[in-house]
Write an enzyme that holds these catalytic residues in place. Sequence first.
Site, PDB file in Angstrom:
ATOM      1  N   ASN A  77       0.800  -1.228   0.000  1.00  0.00           N
ATOM      2  CA  ASN A  77       0.000   0.000   0.000  1.00  0.00           C
ATOM      3  C   ASN A  77       0.829   1.273   0.000  1.00  0.00           C
ATOM      4  OD1 ASN A  77      -1.638  -2.138   1.946  1.00  0.00           O
ATOM      5  ND2 ASN A  77      -2.869  -1.179   0.341  1.00  0.00           N
ATOM      6  N   MET A  86       1.215   6.878   0.175  1.00  0.00           N
ATOM      7  CA  MET A  86       0.522   5.711   0.664  1.00  0.00           C
ATOM      8  C   MET A  86      -0.974   5.813   0.445  1.00  0.00           C
ATOM      9  SD  MET A  86       0.882   6.194   4.713  1.00  0.00           S
ATOM     10  CE  MET A  86       0.107   4.627   4.966  1.00  0.00           C
ATOM     11  N   CYS A  87      -1.580   4.609   0.448  1.00  0.00           N
ATOM     12  CA  CYS A  87      -3.012   4.554   0.235  1.00  0.00           C
ATOM     13  C   CYS A  87      -3.636   3.982   1.493  1.00  0.00           C
ATOM     14  CB  CYS A  87      -3.296   3.651  -0.963  1.00  0.00           C
ATOM     15  SG  CYS A  87      -5.046   3.431  -1.243  1.00  0.00           S
ATOM     16  N   ILE A  88      -4.382   4.797   2.152  1.00  0.00           N
ATOM     17  CA  ILE A  88      -4.996   4.324   3.383  1.00  0.00           C
ATOM     18  C   ILE A  88      -6.426   4.844   3.430  1.00  0.00           C
ATOM     19  CG2 ILE A  88      -3.934   6.210   4.687  1.00  0.00           C
ATOM     20  CD1 ILE A  88      -3.794   4.285   7.083  1.00  0.00           C
TER      21      ILE A  88
END
Lengths: 150, 485
Positions: A77, A86-88
Amino acid sequence: MAAKRITREYAEISESPPSGINVSLDNDNVHKWNVVMAGPEGSPYAGGTFHLSLTLPPEYPFKAPVLSFKTRIYHPNVTNDEKGSMCIGILKSESWKPSSKILAVLLAVQDLLREPVPDDALEAQIADKFKNDRPGFERDAKDAVKRWAK
Amino acid sequence: MPPPNTPVAHTPRSLSVDFTESLPFHNITVPPPNTPSSALDSPHHNRQYRSRAPQVVEEAVETDSSEIDESQHIDYRALTYADTVNENLICPICKVAFVDPVDTECEHTFCKECIAHALEHNDVCPFDRNPLPQPATLTRSHKIVINQLDSLLVECSSCRAHVPRSMLRNHLDRYCKEALVDCPDKGCLQQVRRKLVDQGCLHNNIACPDCEGIHQEVAMSKHREESCEERQRQCDHCGTNILRCKQTQHEEECVELIVPCIWVQYGCEHQCKRGELNLHKLECNFRLMGPMADILRKEIQTLQSDVRYLTDKEQLQERRIKFLEGGQRESHRHSNYEEWSSQALTPLADSAQVEPLSESTNEYLLNLLGDQERRISQLSSALTELEGKQTMMLFNETVPIKNQIAELQSNQQMTSMHIRWFMNWRKEDQLRLQQQQRRFGGGGGCAGGSGGASESEVDGGGSSSELATPRRSPDSLTRGLVTKL
């Protein structure tokens, strides 16, 4: 209002920091935080120290903060480059809520390190490896920690 | 700073809520958090409140800022709360206790200001991301929430006292000793702490007596205590550094200062440093005598004051007795008054009778004076009474006269009216007579009768002398009557 709320949250986190997380202000700018996160125990990142940069937009808390890894990390991620974007879930603009706190964001990052979300990946190769070759992924991740996050 | 009633200009928005702290909702009539509870008692407010019907927060067109002094604007988000605030009372957006809480349709509570900001960015509930209609329907939170918020103890930023949040405005406006208020001198535009208001304007520059620097009088004590470079000096006796402005206070407690024994007034001549005085106390020759003498002295003082009081009282009573005696004699003499029947002789008689009896001439003179004063007052009261009577009589007399005059006037007017009417009647009569004469004598037909009548009316007065005389005579008669009346 933003500055007041941020100061309040910063004071809260500095007074009782969650385990493995340390925050400080970048040049006394309340909108730019330096976060130092220890790799959570039981994950392949254990023993590593990750530096993150947290930028709070002027519209905070109405706009989500932006979080990126300054330390390179091998994770489905997080982009495996210098940017460390980042992918959150919690930070996506469509799911960000003004009532969310920075502490919750940091804890979510810790969770992400413990349990990557391959379906929402930025690095497809790593995600594949995570899904299909878990021991291989863990080995690679540990190698990456030794290389970048010691 | 604009005058208190300056209307606030608004930029139209899909949802414009005025963010001024204590600005009431235009529609929901939310009082500012500092509104005293008595202001909530208006029936209007109660009715609106009990119904709790959802009401749209409309654009606040008129701003009721008459009570808001912007210089004393309280930032309710910067307050320090005495205790940790229950997290149910924390706004999810600003993370402090609600300020003017409002509820969304999905029953989440936010500060009025916060939700307005949030809705500028996104039309969803900031808590559960439920879509909210446009314009958002916000209701004022339940009274129980407001009450809990109002009772939260906050620290006054000026005097550090803890006051309920709803009372903070009142506290700052009236009671806080440290709050800044306008200088009592109207011409001075500066502010001063409330506790110094009684001392008048302190904004004039004076020189510090220690360092000769120029400072405002209001800041002088702080300067002398904290920043003056010459503020400290060594005590001549104990050598410690003390503030110059506190020197007298220090001298009263300096242990090295040489002071006399506490029994000095009873004869002990010992002198020593204050710190050693306690040692001397134990061996002073006067240690037993001193307290005794002290007690005696106090006793004597009370006795002296008692004696003084009693003497005064006795003198007063004596004077009263004298007076009463004098009065008795006077009543004796009153019977004689009638015999002499001459008031002019009484003082003489007084002197003749009282002089041998009175012990001091002063007493006698006092009595005499009192007597005379009493008589004068009697006379003056009688005079006023008489005056009153006189006025009443005069009034009684004049009223019927006035009435009569009025009656006569009306009579006279009536008579003159009658006369005028009579004269007119006579005049018409004469005219009619004239016309008849003309008709018979001149041989003129009936035609032009009315025209002839008007003509004769115009020139009739001058042309026919025989008609003029009888018409004038009643005229002169009336005039005579009027002049007579």
